[in-house]
Every structure is written in C-alpha cells, then in structure tokens.
Scaffold this motif. Structure first.
Motif, PDB file in Angstrom:
ATOM      1  N   MET A  33      22.582  11.359  -1.351  1.00  0.00           N
ATOM      2  CA  MET A  33      21.294  12.036  -1.198  1.00  0.00           C
ATOM      3  C   MET A  33      20.359  11.684  -2.353  1.00  0.00           C
ATOM      4  O   MET A  33      19.131  11.676  -2.188  1.00  0.00           O
ATOM      5  N   THR A  34      20.912  11.385  -3.531  1.00  0.00           N
ATOM      6  CA  THR A  34      20.045  10.989  -4.646  1.00  0.00           C
ATOM      7  C   THR A  34      19.410   9.629  -4.392  1.00  0.00           C
ATOM      8  O   THR A  34      18.298   9.369  -4.887  1.00  0.00           O
ATOM      9  N   ASP A  35      20.113   8.778  -3.647  1.00  0.00           N
ATOM     10  CA  ASP A  35      19.518   7.484  -3.280  1.00  0.00           C
ATOM     11  C   ASP A  35      18.295   7.699  -2.399  1.00  0.00           C
ATOM     12  O   ASP A  35      17.267   7.022  -2.559  1.00  0.00           O
ATOM     13  N   VAL A  36      18.399   8.635  -1.455  1.00  0.00           N
ATOM     14  CA  VAL A  36      17.282   8.920  -0.549  1.00  0.00           C
ATOM     15  C   VAL A  36      16.105   9.496  -1.323  1.00  0.00           C
ATOM     16  O   VAL A  36      14.938   9.108  -1.114  1.00  0.00           O
ATOM     17  N   VAL A  37      16.404  10.407  -2.269  1.00  0.00           N
ATOM     18  CA  VAL A  37      15.338  11.008  -3.072  1.00  0.00           C
ATOM     19  C   VAL A  37      14.651   9.956  -3.934  1.00  0.00           C
ATOM     20  O   VAL A  37      13.410   9.935  -4.070  1.00  0.00           O
ATOM     21  N   ALA A  38      15.463   9.041  -4.522  1.00  0.00           N
ATOM     22  CA  ALA A  38      14.896   8.046  -5.436  1.00  0.00           C
ATOM     23  C   ALA A  38      14.235   6.891  -4.713  1.00  0.00           C
ATOM     24  O   ALA A  38      13.221   6.353  -5.180  1.00  0.00           O
ATOM     25  N   LEU A  39      14.783   6.490  -3.547  1.00  0.00           N
ATOM     26  CA  LEU A  39      14.312   5.276  -2.879  1.00  0.00           C
ATOM     27  C   LEU A  39      13.653   5.535  -1.538  1.00  0.00           C
ATOM     28  O   LEU A  39      13.013   4.628  -0.971  1.00  0.00           O
ATOM     29  N   GLY A  40      13.820   6.753  -1.013  1.00  0.00           N
ATOM     30  CA  GLY A  40      13.302   7.048   0.309  1.00  0.00           C
ATOM     31  C   GLY A  40      14.206   6.474   1.389  1.00  0.00           C
ATOM     32  O   GLY A  40      15.162   5.742   1.119  1.00  0.00           O
ATOM     33  N   TYR A  41      13.887   6.824   2.643  1.00  0.00           N
ATOM     34  CA  TYR A  41      14.667   6.282   3.746  1.00  0.00           C
ATOM     35  C   TYR A  41      14.303   4.803   3.931  1.00  0.00           C
ATOM     36  O   TYR A  41      13.130   4.442   4.013  1.00  0.00           O
ATOM     37  N   GLY A  42      15.311   3.965   3.970  1.00  0.00           N
ATOM     38  CA  GLY A  42      15.053   2.543   4.132  1.00  0.00           C
ATOM     39  C   GLY A  42      16.345   1.758   4.085  1.00  0.00           C
ATOM     40  O   GLY A  42      17.450   2.314   3.955  1.00  0.00           O
ATOM     41  N   HIS A  43      16.223   0.438   4.164  1.00  0.00           N
ATOM     42  CA  HIS A  43      17.415  -0.402   4.231  1.00  0.00           C
ATOM     43  C   HIS A  43      18.190  -0.392   2.918  1.00  0.00           C
ATOM     44  O   HIS A  43      19.414  -0.543   2.894  1.00  0.00           O
ATOM     45  N   VAL A  44      17.505  -0.225   1.767  1.00  0.00           N
ATOM     46  CA  VAL A  44      18.211  -0.190   0.478  1.00  0.00           C
ATOM     47  C   VAL A  44      19.074   1.065   0.379  1.00  0.00           C
ATOM     48  O   VAL A  44      20.248   1.003  -0.026  1.00  0.00           O
ATOM     49  N   ALA A  45      18.503   2.214   0.743  1.00  0.00           N
ATOM     50  CA  ALA A  45      19.283   3.456   0.724  1.00  0.00           C
ATOM     51  C   ALA A  45      20.456   3.369   1.689  1.00  0.00           C
ATOM     52  O   ALA A  45      21.568   3.862   1.397  1.00  0.00           O
ATOM     53  N   LEU A  46      20.222   2.732   2.853  1.00  0.00           N
ATOM     54  CA  LEU A  46      21.310   2.563   3.825  1.00  0.00           C
ATOM     55  C   LEU A  46      22.402   1.659   3.264  1.00  0.00           C
ATOM     56  O   LEU A  46      23.593   1.932   3.435  1.00  0.00           O
ATOM     57  N   MET A  47      22.001   0.581   2.582  1.00  0.00           N
ATOM     58  CA  MET A  47      22.985  -0.332   1.996  1.00  0.00           C
ATOM     59  C   MET A  47      23.817   0.387   0.928  1.00  0.00           C
ATOM     60  O   MET A  47      25.041   0.218   0.855  1.00  0.00           O
ATOM     61  N   LEU A  48      23.157   1.191   0.113  1.00  0.00           N
ATOM     62  CA  LEU A  48      23.899   1.937  -0.904  1.00  0.00           C
ATOM     63  C   LEU A  48      24.830   2.957  -0.269  1.00  0.00           C
ATOM     64  O   LEU A  48      25.934   3.209  -0.778  1.00  0.00           O
ATOM     65  N   PHE A  49      24.383   3.568   0.831  1.00  0.00           N
ATOM     66  CA  PHE A  49      25.255   4.519   1.529  1.00  0.00           C
ATOM     67  C   PHE A  49      26.495   3.811   2.080  1.00  0.00           C
ATOM     68  O   PHE A  49      27.604   4.353   2.028  1.00  0.00           O
TER      69      PHE A  49
END
Length: 408
Positions: free
Chosen positions: A55-71
């Motif tokens: 969830m911190t990735d989403v807060v820091a980067l927003g919804y997108g392919h980078v956050a999905l890749m980190l997930f």
C-alpha cells in the motif's frame, strides 16, 4: 566405539562452525526442529509485512505499472516463503534444504527491496533504516550458515549504497552518515550472529559432554551398564527383530584380576582395565558394535549383524591380542593378562518374539563361566535356540564346544 575427543568440538574461527564435518552435521540435526520453527516464523512475518507494505507503493507512486511490478515482487517473496515451507517438510536431506530455503528467501527478499529502492529513491533515508532492520534479521533471526548470511548482507549493503549514490540525491555528509549506519548495522549483526553461533555450539558441546558422562564408564570410556539396559540393548534387539538380523553377545572377563589388584595395587588394576578396554574398542567396528563395561572386570560386546562364525573370529582375535600384549605399568614392567569369553549368537529371523534381554545375557554369562571353569584364556560359544531356552541356565555349558585355544 571410540570416545569423542575434544578436537571434534573445535570451532573454525572464520565460519564459526565445528571443524569436524560430522560434529557440525550432528549439531545441525540436534537443532533441526528449532531451526525449522525459527525459519517458518521469520518467513511468515517477513512475507506478510512485504505484502502489507504494498500500500505504501500505491501512496508513493500511485496506481500504475510500477506499483503493480513492485506488488508482483512483494508477492514473489511470499510465494518463496510458501514454497520454502513445503520444501523444508519434503526435502530428503533436511539440513541442506533448510539452508537452501533460508538463502533463497534472503536473496529474493533483498532483491525485491533493491527494486523498491530503485523506484522510490526519494525515500532513501527511510529505506536505509529499513535495510538496517533487515540486516539484523538476516544475521540473527534466519537460521543459515553465517558465511552465506554475511555474503548476502554485504552484497545487499553494497548494492544499496550504489543505488543511493546514483539516485538518492544525497549530500556528501548524508551519504557518509548513511554508509556509516549501514556499516554499524552490519558490524552489530555480524558480532551478534557470531556470538549466537558460538554460544549454541558451546551449549551443544556441554550437552554432549554430559551425555557422554551419563552413558560412558569414566575409567574405560566404554558404555556403562545403565545405558546398556535403558537404551542400547532394547534398541539393538528391536532392530535385529525388525530386519531379521543376527545379533551376537560376547562376554569378556579378565582372568585372575583380583590377583593383579592384590599383587600390584588398584592403580595398576585400573591400567589393566584401560588397556583391555582399548583393545576391545579398537578391534570392533566403530559406530556399529558396542563395548560395555558390565561389571568390575567384565565387558559385554554387542556385535550387530554378526553371526556365530564372525563373532568367533572377533573373539579369537581379541583373546590372542590380549594374551600377547601385556599392560605396561611403568617403563620396564609389563603385566601379562589373559581373558575368557562367552559367545552367544542369536538369529532373529528364526528366534521367537518372547526372547528377553535377561535370558540372552544369562546365557552368554553361563558360557563365560564355562570358559573360566575350563582353565581360562578360552572361548565357549553357541547359537541361541528357543528349544534350549526353556532349559535351566546351568545346562548351557554342557551344550558348548571348545574353540582351540591354549590355557595359560
């Protein structure tokens, strides 16, 4: 069996492991259940936090392919943990499997963390604090070989510093401070891990020393009578019954031992006992046969998977060696000794299930007394049969035969 020497518990300074591979393996197997539990708990909590912090990735980067890749990377950590649990349970060699799972979890976890740092470089100071915690976990909480954990921790620290210098926009003082904190975390983790690894091995050595004292005779180093009846004999008989093997009992008694004590003193008598026990242990198979000090000057040999012919060969070699090798008491005096033997062989492929430990030892003892009555320095032997077992023990000597030996 040979008595374990202190050199087997020597610890390698660099690896902080026992120098003896056999002792190290025994140590790892002794702590296997504890190591499994520790690894499972650590993998569970680490993977849970990895996924939860998505969830911190989403807060820091927003919804997108980078956050999905980190997930996906975070999920891979959890998948590695789950697969590791199954591998630990199914692996035929549990120690190697444990180390593999621990190393894989550390590598995947650290690689995923480096990926997070790469895409979120603006939080480099928070990542540095997180890495310090992760380094302590790698060093102390994940059961792995110290040299492997140290290599993974140092490689991760170096990769993190390179990413921080390249993408972190740090001032020289901030970069130096961060590097010093990571160096401190590595140093503290390594010192703590080395201390724990040494303490665990010291504890194991003391435990083995206490176990040795509880099962061994302090004078001769042979197993004691308590261990024979509590553990050794039930285990050997159960194994022979299960696999339908031969099991042979050889009772050895030093001839005229009281006369040796009376003539030379008890200190010399102790030297004779030590000499005879050394011969018995040296001429039997290590980790297969067992030598027990059964009484004052009486020893019992338990020969696993040995039939009557094999046992007679061993007994005759022992008899001849004892007769030909006097005990040296001082630089010039040699104390000549002989020994008598009773040999009882049991074929558990045909022996009945009601054969008792007491009956077997009584039968072997009766053969020994026959050898003593025949003039000593001789051997009496027989095979166990259920039909003869119902007879009186005094009848056993009448059913034995001489093995060619001189009476001295």
């Amino acid at each position: 069996m040979n008595v374990e020497t202190p050199s087997e518990f020597g610890i390698d300074t660099l690896r902080v492991e026992f120098r003896s591979a056999e002792t190290e393996l025994a140590f790892q197997r002794h702590h296997l259940d504890r190591s499994r539990l520790s690894l499972r708990l650590t993998l569970f909590f680490c993977s849970a936090f990895y996924v939860a912090f998505a969830m911190t990735d989403v807060v820091a980067l927003g919804y997108g392919h980078v956050a999905l890749m980190l997930f996906v990377g975070r999920t891979l950590v959890a998948i590695t943990a789950i697969l590791g649990w199954f591998l630990i349970r199914e692996q035929p060699e549990p120690i190697a499997g444990l180390w593999f799972v621990a190393s894989a979890a550390e590598v995947v976890g650290m690689a995923t963390f480096m990926l997070i740092v790469w895409f979120r470089p603006h939080e480099i100071t928070l990542h540095a604090m997180s890495l310090c915690i992760m380094l302590i976990v790698v060093y102390v909480f994940i059961p792995n070989r110290l040299i492997i954990a140290q290599g993974i921790a140092i490689a991760t620290t170096a990769a993190f510093i390179l990413i921080a210098l390249d993408k972190g926009n740090l001032t020289p003082s901030d970069a130096l401070t961060m590097s010093m904190l990571l160096l401190l975390a590595n140093s503290f983790g390594l010192v703590a891990a080395r201390r724990y690894h040494r303490l665990w091995r010291d504890e194991y050595r003391v435990l083995m020393d206490l176990k040795h004292l509880s099962v061994r005779d302090h004078l001769t180093g042979c197993y004691n009578r308590r261990h024979l009846h509590d553990t050794l004999l039930p285990m050997e008989i159960a194994r022979a019954r299960r696999y339908k093997h031969w099991l042979t009992f050889v009772v050895c008694d030093i001839d005229h031992f009281k006369s040796i004590n009376d003539a030379y003193g008890h200190q010399t008598g102790d030297a004779v006992l030590q000499h005879i026990s050394t011969v018995l242990r040296a001429m039997t198979r290590d980790h297969v046969d067992s030598v027990v000090r059964y009484g004052g000057e009486e020893f019992l040999l338990v020969l696993s998977q040995t039939d009557l012919d094999g046992a007679l060969y061993v007994a005759e070699r022992l008899r001849a060696t004892i007769a030909d090798s006097p005990t040296h008491d001082g630089p010039s005096r040699g104390i000549a000794t002989t020994a008598s033997f009773g040999v009882l062989a049991v074929d558990f492929s045909v022996a009945g299930s009601d054969v008792t430990e007491g009956a077997l030892i009584a039968a072997a003892d009766a053969l020994l007394y026959e050898a003593k009555a025949a003039g000593r320095n001789s051997i009496r032997y027989r095979e166990w049969s259920d039909e003869s077992a119902v007879r009186d023990v005094d009848s056993f000597p009448q059913m034995t035969f001489d093995l060619v030996a001189s009476d001295r």
